[in-house]
Design an enzyme around this catalytic site. Structure first.
Site, mmCIF file in Angstrom:
data_model
loop_
_atom_site.group_PDB
_atom_site.id
_atom_site.type_symbol
_atom_site.label_atom_id
_atom_site.label_comp_id
_atom_site.label_asym_id
_atom_site.label_seq_id
_atom_site.Cartn_x
_atom_site.Cartn_y
_atom_site.Cartn_z
ATOM 1 N N LYS A 198 19.738 25.107 -6.087
ATOM 2 C CA LYS A 198 19.191 24.111 -7.225
ATOM 3 C C LYS A 198 19.679 22.910 -7.083
ATOM 4 O O LYS A 198 20.979 22.921 -6.483
ATOM 5 C CB LYS A 198 19.421 24.955 -8.358
ATOM 6 C CG LYS A 198 18.505 26.054 -8.772
ATOM 7 C CD LYS A 198 18.864 26.493 -9.955
ATOM 8 C CE LYS A 198 17.702 27.498 -10.666
ATOM 9 N NZ LYS A 198 16.564 26.985 -10.825
ATOM 10 N N ARG A 255 11.512 37.167 -10.426
ATOM 11 C CA ARG A 255 10.190 38.211 -10.144
ATOM 12 C C ARG A 255 10.615 39.272 -9.041
ATOM 13 O O ARG A 255 10.286 40.430 -9.084
ATOM 14 C CB ARG A 255 9.202 37.293 -9.690
ATOM 15 C CG ARG A 255 9.267 36.700 -8.618
ATOM 16 C CD ARG A 255 8.275 35.571 -8.181
ATOM 17 N NE ARG A 255 8.447 34.304 -9.133
ATOM 18 C CZ ARG A 255 7.768 33.223 -8.982
ATOM 19 N NH1 ARG A 255 6.633 33.194 -8.286
ATOM 20 N NH2 ARG A 255 8.163 32.065 -9.606
HETATM 21 N N1 BES Z 1 15.661 30.684 -13.718
HETATM 22 C C1 BES Z 1 14.728 29.862 -12.971
HETATM 23 C C2 BES Z 1 13.567 29.064 -13.974
HETATM 24 C C3 BES Z 1 14.395 28.195 -14.947
HETATM 25 C C4 BES Z 1 14.634 27.084 -14.613
HETATM 26 C C5 BES Z 1 14.521 28.673 -16.366
HETATM 27 C C6 BES Z 1 14.972 25.964 -15.446
HETATM 28 C C7 BES Z 1 14.881 27.624 -17.209
HETATM 29 C C8 BES Z 1 15.081 26.257 -16.814
HETATM 30 C C9 BES Z 1 14.064 30.708 -11.958
HETATM 31 O O1 BES Z 1 14.741 31.428 -11.085
HETATM 32 C C10 BES Z 1 13.474 29.786 -11.179
HETATM 33 O O2 BES Z 1 14.341 29.015 -10.407
HETATM 34 N N2 BES Z 1 12.084 29.387 -11.023
HETATM 35 C C11 BES Z 1 11.743 28.491 -10.172
HETATM 36 C C12 BES Z 1 10.428 29.057 -9.396
HETATM 37 C C13 BES Z 1 9.986 28.166 -8.158
HETATM 38 C C14 BES Z 1 10.810 28.389 -7.056
HETATM 39 C C15 BES Z 1 8.566 28.984 -7.814
HETATM 40 C C16 BES Z 1 11.361 27.206 -10.744
HETATM 41 O O3 BES Z 1 10.660 27.339 -11.826
HETATM 42 O O4 BES Z 1 11.341 25.988 -10.454
HETATM 43 MN MN MN Z 2 15.796 30.708 -9.758
#
Ligand code: BES
Ligand code: MN
Ligand code: ZN
Length: 506
Positions: free
Chosen positions: A281, A355
């Site tokens: 990230k 997931r």
């Molecule tokens: N935990 C995150 C989702 C999230 C991000 C929740 C920011 C709250 C604030 C999750 O694991 C994630 O990183 N999801 C990705 C999925 C994508 C790679 C398809 C996302 O939402 O960017």
């Molecule tokens: Mn994630």
């Protein structure tokens, strides 16, 4: 927080502080009118002169209350009578609770159960008063050298005008305390940093809850060896890059008279820190990914509430816990993993890890032959884009279940919004190399995440709650909200009524 329920003339109520709701018109609620009469029109004069603006959530503390039994009087604005719905009432309650906890008193009296609200009885209002009190008392200062000041408030007395409503009010207040404490427990777990709150820490919390439950809660913790033997390679793949071992935490509560009654199951995402893994990230606000276990926290919070309320239900609580880190052993984009169900997954993005832990937990849930399964997860940033920070995303393979959850969210005032889970979205998960991919591209990210989970939830009525936007506040007020403990507890309590209705049918 303790509570008691009193039916008395409010003018005579002997208390350290009496909090009363006031509409912005000149007509006072009956109980408040009694106070007004006994105090030479103190309240109506303040409203008429404009010294008290009774807008929603405004408060005015009067340190003396001539003619009244109370030592202090707290006026709490409810705004316009015709606009006073649930939202205004709850905002006023929060304002009252935050004003009361600042006072050097250990007991306060509130007269909110008489406020007229459509479809809300005294039990509901009493419940909300106690919940607001519990939430207002919350402090998280474990890591501060100087502890934050503690409130001295310990008891709310709920003032009723109808004595025949006392019993309902008491029951509501009891539930309110339990839910408030559940919410606060979830907030604490959420607020704890990733270096303390690890998958093993979460497992310890389950053991502690079981130890304090007088045998009503049992726990089973699956460690990495057990998960390996089981074949939960998807859950395990997420923790491969971490020094912290993963855990599948299972808690069982057997409260139904019929021990074979099918249980309702809650499954929480417990990523104790989400760096994104190899699909790292960006750095901005990455600290907030300590909140990526708020789904798990809401499951623990609901267990806390359930243990206090003791519903006659069979329940199973599952937490899928792992830390998502980049490392030489970490899962890489393109890797293919074998899920517990047997389906293979091409991991196109290691940041879509929630997931991957949830799918194995959902497969594990099958063994309980559940009446329903609800998973709770901070799953997608897309949910924040779609719904912002007010509504939790709801997706389900069963419309009746979805309606039950929407209803529970309304009652608890912890609301969700239903999104479509149509077949058309499923093809976004097609993979050239495995049974499915773990991402579905940019369009409808919240829906395709739920589509992924739905492939593992084909044996029971299932709903998914995406709490990415509702589980915590950012900025100055940064901290976990404890949502959706209110919704989940209400959903479960409503299932107890289902059983009673079924029994009375035959
Ligand atoms: N935990 C995150 C989702 C999230 C991000 C929740 C920011 C709250 C604030 C999750 O694991 C994630 O990183 N999801 C990705 C999925 C994508 C790679 C398809 C996302 O939402 O960017
Ligand atoms: Mn994630
Ligand atoms: Zn995540």
């Amino acid at each position: 927080m303790e509570f008691s329920v009193h039916t008395a003339n409010p003018a005579k109520a002997e208390t350290a502080c009496l909090a009363v709701p006031v509409f912005n018109d000149s007509e006072l609620l009956p109980a408040v009118a009694k106070l007004d009469d006994a105090s030479e029109r103190l309240i109506s004069q303040l409203v008429e002169s404009g010294d008290f603006d009774a807008a929603v959530g405004n408060t005015l503390m009067l340190p003396f209350a001539p003619g009244l039994g109370t030592e202090r009087l707290l006026l709490v604005g409810l705004g316009a009578r015709e606009k006073c719905k649930d939202a205004a009432f709850l905002k006023a309650l929060d304002a009252a609770a935050s004003a009361l906890i600042k006072l050097p008193i250990d007991e306060a009296c509130l007269a909110f159960t008489d406020v007229p609200l459509e479809d809300r009885d005294s039990a509901w209002k009493a419940r909300k008063v106690m919940e607001a009190g519990e939430r207002a008392l919350y402090r998280f200062d474990t890591f501060k050298s100087q502890p934050l000041p503690r409130a001295s408030l310990q008891r709310f007395t709920l003032l009723l005008s109808e004595s025949d409503e006392a019993e309902q009010a008491r029951e509501g207040a009891h539930i309110g305390v339990a839910v408030g404490q559940g919410i606060n427990a979830a907030r604490t777990l959420g607020n704890l940093p990733g270096n303390i709150c690890t998958p093993r820490y979460l497992a310890e919390q389950a053991e502690k809850l079981a130890a304090g439950s007088e045998g009503r809660l049992t726990t089973e913790i699956l460690d990495e060896d057990a998960l390996e033997t089981l074949g939960a390679h998807s859950l395990l793949s997420v923790g491969h890059g971490s020094r912290e071992p993963s855990r599948l935490i299972v808690m069982r509560y057997q409260g139904a008279e019929d021990t074979t009654e099918a249980p309702h199951v809650l499954v929480g995402k417990g990523i104790t820190f989400d760096t994104g893994g190899i699909s790292l990230k960006p750095g901005e606000a990455m600290d907030e990914m300590k909140f990526d276990m708020c789904g798990a926290a809401s499951v623990f919070g609901t267990v806390t509430a359930v243990l206090a309320i003791k519903p006659r239900l069979n329940l199973v609580f599952i937490v899928a816990a792992a830390e998502n880190m980049p490392d030489g052993a970490a899962t890489k984009p393109g890797d293919i993993i074998h899920t517990l169900k047997g389906l293979t997954v091409e991991v196109l993005n290691t940041d879509a890890e929630g997931r991957l832990v949830l799918c194995d937990a959902l497969t594990y849930a099958e063994r309980f032959e559940p009446a329903s399964v609800v998973d709770i997860a901070t799953l997608t940033g897309a949910c924040i884009i779609g719904l912002g920070h007010h509504a939790t995303g709801l997706l389900s393979n069963d419309d009746d279940l979805a309606l039950d959850i929407l209803d529970a969210g309304d009652t608890a005032w912890d609301r969700a919004w239903h999104l479509p889970l149509w077949d058309e979205y499923q093809e976004q998960l097609d993979s050239n190399f495995a049974d499915l991919a773990n991402i579905g591209g940019r369009p409808a990210g919240t829906i395709t995440a739920a589509c992924f989970l739905s492939r593992f939830a084909d044996h029971f009525p299932w709903a998914h709650l995406d709490i990415a936007g509702t589980a915590w506040h950012s900025g100055k007020q940064k901290g976990a909200t404890g949502r959706p403990v209110g919704l989940l507890t209400q959903y479960l309590l409503d299932r107890e009524t289902d059983v009673q209705v079924e029994n009375s049918d035959d």
